[in-house]
Design a protein around this motif. Structure first.
Motif, mmCIF file in Angstrom:
data_model
loop_
_atom_site.group_PDB
_atom_site.id
_atom_site.type_symbol
_atom_site.label_atom_id
_atom_site.label_comp_id
_atom_site.label_asym_id
_atom_site.label_seq_id
_atom_site.Cartn_x
_atom_site.Cartn_y
_atom_site.Cartn_z
ATOM 1 N N ILE A 86 13.697 16.058 3.867
ATOM 2 C CA ILE A 86 14.434 16.086 2.608
ATOM 3 C C ILE A 86 13.464 15.717 1.485
ATOM 4 O O ILE A 86 12.673 14.779 1.624
ATOM 5 N N PRO A 87 13.487 16.428 0.382
ATOM 6 C CA PRO A 87 12.511 16.174 -0.692
ATOM 7 C C PRO A 87 12.832 14.923 -1.505
ATOM 8 O O PRO A 87 13.178 14.986 -2.682
ATOM 9 N N PHE A 88 12.706 13.768 -0.852
ATOM 10 C CA PHE A 88 12.869 12.520 -1.584
ATOM 11 C C PHE A 88 11.716 12.351 -2.583
ATOM 12 O O PHE A 88 10.585 12.757 -2.321
ATOM 13 N N THR A 89 11.996 11.740 -3.689
ATOM 14 C CA THR A 89 10.940 11.292 -4.594
ATOM 15 C C THR A 89 11.228 9.855 -4.993
ATOM 16 O O THR A 89 12.381 9.432 -5.086
ATOM 17 N N LEU A 90 10.168 9.097 -5.190
ATOM 18 C CA LEU A 90 10.273 7.718 -5.636
ATOM 19 C C LEU A 90 9.588 7.599 -6.989
ATOM 20 O O LEU A 90 8.452 8.044 -7.157
ATOM 21 N N THR A 91 10.274 7.022 -7.931
ATOM 22 C CA THR A 91 9.693 6.777 -9.253
ATOM 23 C C THR A 91 9.851 5.310 -9.596
ATOM 24 O O THR A 91 10.818 4.653 -9.173
ATOM 25 N N ALA A 92 8.914 4.781 -10.358
ATOM 26 C CA ALA A 92 8.981 3.371 -10.755
ATOM 27 C C ALA A 92 10.239 3.122 -11.581
ATOM 28 O O ALA A 92 10.600 3.918 -12.448
ATOM 29 N N SER B 110 0.839 -1.202 0.000
ATOM 30 C CA SER B 110 0.000 0.000 0.000
ATOM 31 C C SER B 110 0.871 1.248 0.000
ATOM 32 O O SER B 110 0.540 2.253 -0.652
ATOM 33 N N PHE B 111 1.985 1.205 0.727
ATOM 34 C CA PHE B 111 2.916 2.328 0.718
ATOM 35 C C PHE B 111 3.461 2.583 -0.682
ATOM 36 O O PHE B 111 3.558 3.734 -1.123
ATOM 37 N N ALA C 164 7.763 -2.564 -13.389
ATOM 38 C CA ALA C 164 7.734 -2.368 -11.935
ATOM 39 C C ALA C 164 6.487 -1.590 -11.532
ATOM 40 O O ALA C 164 5.838 -1.911 -10.520
ATOM 41 N N GLY C 165 6.139 -0.564 -12.307
ATOM 42 C CA GLY C 165 4.924 0.187 -12.017
ATOM 43 C C GLY C 165 3.690 -0.688 -12.081
ATOM 44 O O GLY C 165 2.764 -0.537 -11.275
ATOM 45 N N GLU D 122 1.531 7.360 -6.386
ATOM 46 C CA GLU D 122 0.420 8.252 -6.714
ATOM 47 C C GLU D 122 0.645 9.678 -6.197
ATOM 48 O O GLU D 122 0.237 10.648 -6.838
ATOM 49 N N ASP D 123 1.277 9.796 -5.026
ATOM 50 C CA ASP D 123 1.439 11.122 -4.409
ATOM 51 C C ASP D 123 2.834 11.216 -3.782
ATOM 52 O O ASP D 123 2.988 11.169 -2.562
#
Length: 531
Positions: free
Chosen positions: A509-515, A153-154, A520-521, A160-161
């Protein structure tokens, strides 16, 4: 006003206690451990730094040795700066080093039900035994499906956000423990999470260094709340109902569902059935069940959110530390600063798990590098660098020194986990330090030996925390790339930022996660079908 009321009594008390301490120490025929000289009457009270004290203690140990004595009015303090000293006293002599320093505001605000702050008594043993029944190593296997569900779920929420990554992490671990304990489903706007937040806002000021003189002079707790200067009493009266609801509301929900025949399996329902034996719960058994389930989530939230430290007397009485959310943030920071770690981990995941599924706990034994990342995340940036204090219940001797009864003993975990002899270049995020010949190296000191406490006070929730950290790391790195473009290992000062009093507090810290890929997505999206 509170200071004016308490100051004359405090001065007299300090003089009396100092005199008694000198008399008792003279009778011991052994010297106290070495430490800073201090000042007349107030001892080392003014020597204690309020910013990063763990760092100062580590520096002092170079002068005075790894066992450091601080002469604090009303409370002798022993700081242990080495793994050997900690293991000798808090592990090998745990029968006399397992008490907790009392915190008066816990009693006033209604937090004494949390067994991690209880003294070393039969009541504590009963609570500990019941909690252990649900959180020992073998029992955690039953919770693996819930951990997997919440980790996935995480992943979906992060994809998504991505701007709300910190909130997603907090919700993930809150959801995990609430599902296990109460079979409760929550989202970020849950009324119960809001209640806990408001209760913690009431608890937090009670942990501010020197905020309430009642910790120096416990007899002040008998002062009526209307007396000028008795702000602590009024504050406790405001917070007590919220803290009671924090413990009771979710438990009452389980009782109601059981009465309606709608309850599903949870720790709370099992406790009620087991303690009642099919009959009505006795008052004392219901109190025990409420306490155990309340500790599982609310008690751990207290330990994550606030520090139970009156700095001027160094009486720490924390719940055993839940490092899960913090360690997940440390992992994100580590792989952002050291991208070669991410590459090695993803290569292992591609080899062991492959592209067609998400990792699960059956992969654990083969994901050696992921295990090492989890260990390094816990070691590198520990949330409570001074650990959880213990209190000595009788006079003791160690290395030819006298340690008086009632001494508060503080393990300096920062010094231990950043000792360059055990961990070369300790400020580097380097999971390879734990690996030799493709396996975890048993000759490298395991940080879990220290992070989760010692002896009879070791954290009974450590297995759940470790499992959650491992699965978060494996799930994120298998499906996502971590980005923090403003960071690099040369420009960030890990000592200067992310500290707040004695709490290590990773900056936002402005981490971002991308597929990592379209495949993987799709794995992340499809995981919702099996939740």
């Amino acid at each position: 006003m509170e200071l004016i009321l308490a100051f004359p009594v405090l001065c007299f008390s300090v003089l009396l206690l100092q005199w008694l301490r000198r008399v008792l120490n003279a009778r011991s025929r052994l010297p106290l451990p070495p430490g800073p000289r201090g000042y007349p009457l107030i001892g080392n009270l003014l020597d204690i730094p309020k910013v990063m004290p763990w760092k100062a203690f580590g520096e002092w140990s170079k002068v005075y040795g790894d066992v450091l004595y601080l002469n604090i009015p009303t409370q002798p303090v022993l700081v242990l700066n080495s793994a050997q000293a900690v293991l000798d006293l808090l592990e090998k002599r745990s029968e006399i080093y397992s008490d907790r320093p009392p915190v008066v505001m816990d009693e006033l605000i209604g937090l004494e039900w949390n067994f991690v702050v209880m003294g070393y008594t039969q009541k504590w043993r009963t609570h500990r035994r019941e909690f252990h029944h649900y959180f020992h190593q073998r029992r955690i296997i039953e919770y693996h499906p819930i951990i997997l569900q919440e980790c996935r779920s995480f992943l979906r929420r992060a994809l998504e956000d991505p701007a709300q990554l910190a909130s997603h992490l907090r919700l993930t671990y809150a959801s995990t423990i609430l599902k296990i304990t109460y079979d409760m489903d929550v989202d970020i706007n849950s009324d119960y999470l809001y209640l806990v937040e408001k209760a913690l806002e009431c608890i937090s000021p009670t942990r501010v260094p020197g905020a309430f003189w009642v910790e120096f002079l416990p007899f002040l707790k008998h002062v009526p709340s209307w007396v000028p200067g008795a702000y602590f009493k009024r504050h406790a009266e405001r917070g007590k109902p919220l803290i009671k609801r924090m413990r009771d509301d979710a438990f009452d929900g389980v009782k109601a569902r059981m009465a309606a025949g709608k309850a599903r399996a949870s720790i709370a329902s099992d406790l009620i059935e087991r303690l009642s034996g099919g009959k009505s719960l006795k008052v004392e058994d219901e109190e025990l069940a409420r306490n155990i389930t309340g500790i599982a989530y609310a008690g751990k939230s207290v330990s994550m959110t606030v520090i139970r430290l009156i700095l001027n007397v160094f009486s720490i009485s924390l719940a055993a530390v839940d490092t899960t959310t913090y360690s997940a943030k440390a992992f994100l920071l580590g792989v952002s600063l050291y991208p070669e770690v991410k590459r090695k981990a993803q290569a292992e995941l591609d080899r062991v798990v492959g592209p067609n599924r998400l990792p699960d706990f059956s992969d654990y034994d083969n994901l050696i590098y992921i295990q090492a990342i989890a260990l390094e995340s816990i070691r590198w940036m520990i949330i409570f660098p001074l650990g959880v204090s213990h209190r000595l219940i009788c006079d003791d001797e160690y290395r030819g020194f006298f340690i008086p009864k009632g001494t508060t003993v503080i393990p300096n975990l920062w010094s231990i986990l950043h000792n360059s002899e055990d961990y070369p270049e300790p400020m580097q995020f380097n999971p390879d330090r734990f690996i030799k010949n493709g396996r975890l190296d048993p000759d490298v000191r395991n940080p879990l030996t220290f992070t989760f406490g010692f002896g009879r006070r070791i954290c009974p929730g450590r297995w759940l925390s470790s499992a959650s950290i491992f699965m978060t790391i494996a799930s994120v790195l298998h499906t996502m790339d971590v980005h923090a473009p403003t960071l690099d290992s040369e420009s960030i000062d890990l000592f200067a930022v992310k500290t707040e009093g004695i709490l290590m507090n990773l900056a936002d810290i402005p981490f971002t996660l991308t597929a990592r890929s379209k495949a993987a997505g799709k794995l992340i999206g499809d995981s919702a079908l099996f939740s």
